[in-house]
Motif scaffolding. Structure first.
Motif, PDB file in Angstrom:
ATOM      1  N   LEU A 173      55.158 -25.965  17.725  1.00  0.00           N
ATOM      2  CA  LEU A 173      53.604 -25.843  17.787  1.00  0.00           C
ATOM      3  C   LEU A 173      53.066 -25.752  16.643  1.00  0.00           C
ATOM      4  O   LEU A 173      51.211 -25.904  16.061  1.00  0.00           O
ATOM      5  CB  LEU A 173      54.163 -23.932  18.311  1.00  0.00           C
ATOM      6  CG  LEU A 173      54.086 -24.096  19.429  1.00  0.00           C
ATOM      7  CD1 LEU A 173      54.745 -22.715  20.300  1.00  0.00           C
ATOM      8  CD2 LEU A 173      53.276 -24.957  20.268  1.00  0.00           C
ATOM      9  N   ILE A 174      53.915 -24.538  15.212  1.00  0.00           N
ATOM     10  CA  ILE A 174      53.410 -24.749  14.302  1.00  0.00           C
ATOM     11  C   ILE A 174      54.177 -25.767  13.489  1.00  0.00           C
ATOM     12  O   ILE A 174      55.764 -25.521  12.996  1.00  0.00           O
ATOM     13  CB  ILE A 174      53.420 -23.577  13.266  1.00  0.00           C
ATOM     14  CG1 ILE A 174      55.180 -22.948  13.417  1.00  0.00           C
ATOM     15  CG2 ILE A 174      52.417 -22.204  13.778  1.00  0.00           C
ATOM     16  CD1 ILE A 174      54.927 -21.292  13.211  1.00  0.00           C
ATOM     17  N   PRO A 175      54.256 -27.166  12.540  1.00  0.00           N
ATOM     18  CA  PRO A 175      55.544 -27.543  12.618  1.00  0.00           C
ATOM     19  C   PRO A 175      56.072 -27.354  11.264  1.00  0.00           C
ATOM     20  O   PRO A 175      55.385 -27.889   9.740  1.00  0.00           O
ATOM     21  CB  PRO A 175      54.198 -29.338  12.315  1.00  0.00           C
ATOM     22  CG  PRO A 175      52.890 -28.751  11.668  1.00  0.00           C
ATOM     23  CD  PRO A 175      53.129 -27.240  12.099  1.00  0.00           C
ATOM     24  N   VAL A 176      57.379 -27.075  11.680  1.00  0.00           N
ATOM     25  CA  VAL A 176      57.645 -26.356  10.800  1.00  0.00           C
ATOM     26  C   VAL A 176      59.156 -26.175  11.146  1.00  0.00           C
ATOM     27  O   VAL A 176      59.856 -26.329  11.998  1.00  0.00           O
ATOM     28  CB  VAL A 176      57.388 -25.322   9.613  1.00  0.00           C
ATOM     29  CG1 VAL A 176      57.424 -23.996  11.214  1.00  0.00           C
ATOM     30  CG2 VAL A 176      58.148 -24.431   8.779  1.00  0.00           C
ATOM     31  N   TRP A 177      60.183 -26.286   9.652  1.00  0.00           N
ATOM     32  CA  TRP A 177      61.742 -26.717   9.916  1.00  0.00           C
ATOM     33  C   TRP A 177      62.093 -24.885   9.384  1.00  0.00           C
ATOM     34  O   TRP A 177      61.489 -25.074   8.625  1.00  0.00           O
ATOM     35  CB  TRP A 177      62.422 -27.432   9.041  1.00  0.00           C
ATOM     36  CG  TRP A 177      61.866 -28.840  10.158  1.00  0.00           C
ATOM     37  CD1 TRP A 177      61.120 -29.771   9.588  1.00  0.00           C
ATOM     38  CD2 TRP A 177      63.052 -29.694  10.891  1.00  0.00           C
ATOM     39  NE1 TRP A 177      61.385 -30.146   9.612  1.00  0.00           N
ATOM     40  CE2 TRP A 177      62.396 -30.896  10.192  1.00  0.00           C
ATOM     41  CE3 TRP A 177      64.369 -29.180  11.001  1.00  0.00           C
ATOM     42  CZ2 TRP A 177      63.400 -31.743  11.777  1.00  0.00           C
ATOM     43  CZ3 TRP A 177      64.886 -29.664  12.562  1.00  0.00           C
ATOM     44  CH2 TRP A 177      64.669 -31.490  12.200  1.00  0.00           C
ATOM     45  N   THR A 178      62.968 -24.443  10.868  1.00  0.00           N
ATOM     46  CA  THR A 178      63.594 -23.729   9.619  1.00  0.00           C
ATOM     47  C   THR A 178      65.285 -23.483   9.786  1.00  0.00           C
ATOM     48  O   THR A 178      65.599 -23.857  10.590  1.00  0.00           O
ATOM     49  CB  THR A 178      63.662 -21.958  10.633  1.00  0.00           C
ATOM     50  OG1 THR A 178      62.219 -21.628  11.849  1.00  0.00           O
ATOM     51  CG2 THR A 178      63.771 -20.723  10.274  1.00  0.00           C
ATOM     52  N   VAL A 179      66.040 -22.946   8.467  1.00  0.00           N
ATOM     53  CA  VAL A 179      67.017 -23.557   8.019  1.00  0.00           C
ATOM     54  C   VAL A 179      67.504 -22.216   7.508  1.00  0.00           C
ATOM     55  O   VAL A 179      66.861 -21.220   6.545  1.00  0.00           O
ATOM     56  CB  VAL A 179      67.092 -24.591   6.996  1.00  0.00           C
ATOM     57  CG1 VAL A 179      68.277 -24.801   6.768  1.00  0.00           C
ATOM     58  CG2 VAL A 179      66.093 -25.673   7.129  1.00  0.00           C
ATOM     59  N   CYS A 196      55.954 -30.156   6.848  1.00  0.00           N
ATOM     60  CA  CYS A 196      56.420 -31.235   7.019  1.00  0.00           C
ATOM     61  C   CYS A 196      56.160 -31.795   4.994  1.00  0.00           C
ATOM     62  O   CYS A 196      56.063 -32.494   5.260  1.00  0.00           O
ATOM     63  CB  CYS A 196      55.965 -32.004   8.130  1.00  0.00           C
ATOM     64  SG  CYS A 196      57.026 -31.495   9.678  1.00  0.00           S
ATOM     65  N   GLY A 197      54.983 -31.384   4.793  1.00  0.00           N
ATOM     66  CA  GLY A 197      54.831 -31.285   3.879  1.00  0.00           C
ATOM     67  C   GLY A 197      55.081 -30.638   2.373  1.00  0.00           C
ATOM     68  O   GLY A 197      55.580 -31.484   1.568  1.00  0.00           O
ATOM     69  N   GLY A 198      56.575 -30.095   2.752  1.00  0.00           N
ATOM     70  CA  GLY A 198      57.421 -30.062   1.882  1.00  0.00           C
ATOM     71  C   GLY A 198      57.206 -28.211   1.164  1.00  0.00           C
ATOM     72  O   GLY A 198      57.556 -27.849   0.305  1.00  0.00           O
ATOM     73  N   MET A 233      60.689 -35.627   8.973  1.00  0.00           N
ATOM     74  CA  MET A 233      61.903 -34.889   7.547  1.00  0.00           C
ATOM     75  C   MET A 233      63.626 -34.979   7.748  1.00  0.00           C
ATOM     76  O   MET A 233      63.509 -34.062   8.889  1.00  0.00           O
ATOM     77  CB  MET A 233      60.754 -33.891   6.931  1.00  0.00           C
ATOM     78  CG  MET A 233      61.800 -33.134   6.097  1.00  0.00           C
ATOM     79  SD  MET A 233      60.961 -31.538   5.416  1.00  0.00           S
ATOM     80  CE  MET A 233      59.913 -32.789   4.354  1.00  0.00           C
ATOM     81  N   ASN A 234      63.947 -35.393   7.149  1.00  0.00           N
ATOM     82  CA  ASN A 234      65.751 -35.732   7.025  1.00  0.00           C
ATOM     83  C   ASN A 234      66.157 -34.938   6.307  1.00  0.00           C
ATOM     84  O   ASN A 234      65.594 -33.666   5.608  1.00  0.00           O
ATOM     85  CB  ASN A 234      66.292 -36.631   6.999  1.00  0.00           C
ATOM     86  CG  ASN A 234      65.604 -37.682   5.385  1.00  0.00           C
ATOM     87  OD1 ASN A 234      65.755 -36.540   4.461  1.00  0.00           O
ATOM     88  ND2 ASN A 234      65.683 -38.306   5.288  1.00  0.00           N
ATOM     89  N   THR A 235      67.344 -34.072   6.417  1.00  0.00           N
ATOM     90  CA  THR A 235      68.159 -32.998   6.127  1.00  0.00           C
ATOM     91  C   THR A 235      68.500 -33.001   4.328  1.00  0.00           C
ATOM     92  O   THR A 235      67.980 -32.586   3.952  1.00  0.00           O
ATOM     93  CB  THR A 235      69.462 -33.241   6.218  1.00  0.00           C
ATOM     94  OG1 THR A 235      70.391 -34.651   6.227  1.00  0.00           O
ATOM     95  CG2 THR A 235      69.424 -32.560   7.678  1.00  0.00           C
TER      96      THR A 235
END
Length: 78
Positions: free
Chosen positions: A40-46, A66-68, A1-3
């Motif tokens: 570990l848990i495919p997630v982005w933190t912003v 990653c699924g949005g 996933m890109n920015t």
């Protein structure tokens, strides 16, 4: 996933009427350069900040899968 995908997912979540009623804001600031990916848990933190009409700031962590899918967590910082 890109920015740009991260930003689009978060903006879509923030524009939901139920969220807008609870946290009315005039603008949003996202620290996409400080986004962090957890293997570990495919997630982005912003880290994000919602700026109110009176200048108040409400901080959140946006967690984007990653699924949005998006969830928000209130930041403990003042």
């Amino acid at each position: 996933m890109n920015t740009s995908e991260l930003e689009a997912s978060i903006n879509s979540y923030l524009k939901r009427p139920s969220f807008m009623r609870r946290y009315p804001f005039q603008s949003v600031e996202m620290d996409l350069m400080d986004a962090d990916y957890n293997d570990l848990i495919p997630v982005w933190t912003v880290p994000i900040r919602l700026i109110g009409q009176n200048g108040s700031v409400t901080r959140f962590w946006a967690m984007v899968s990653c699924g949005g899918g998006v969830e928000l967590s209130r930041d403990a910082e003042p």
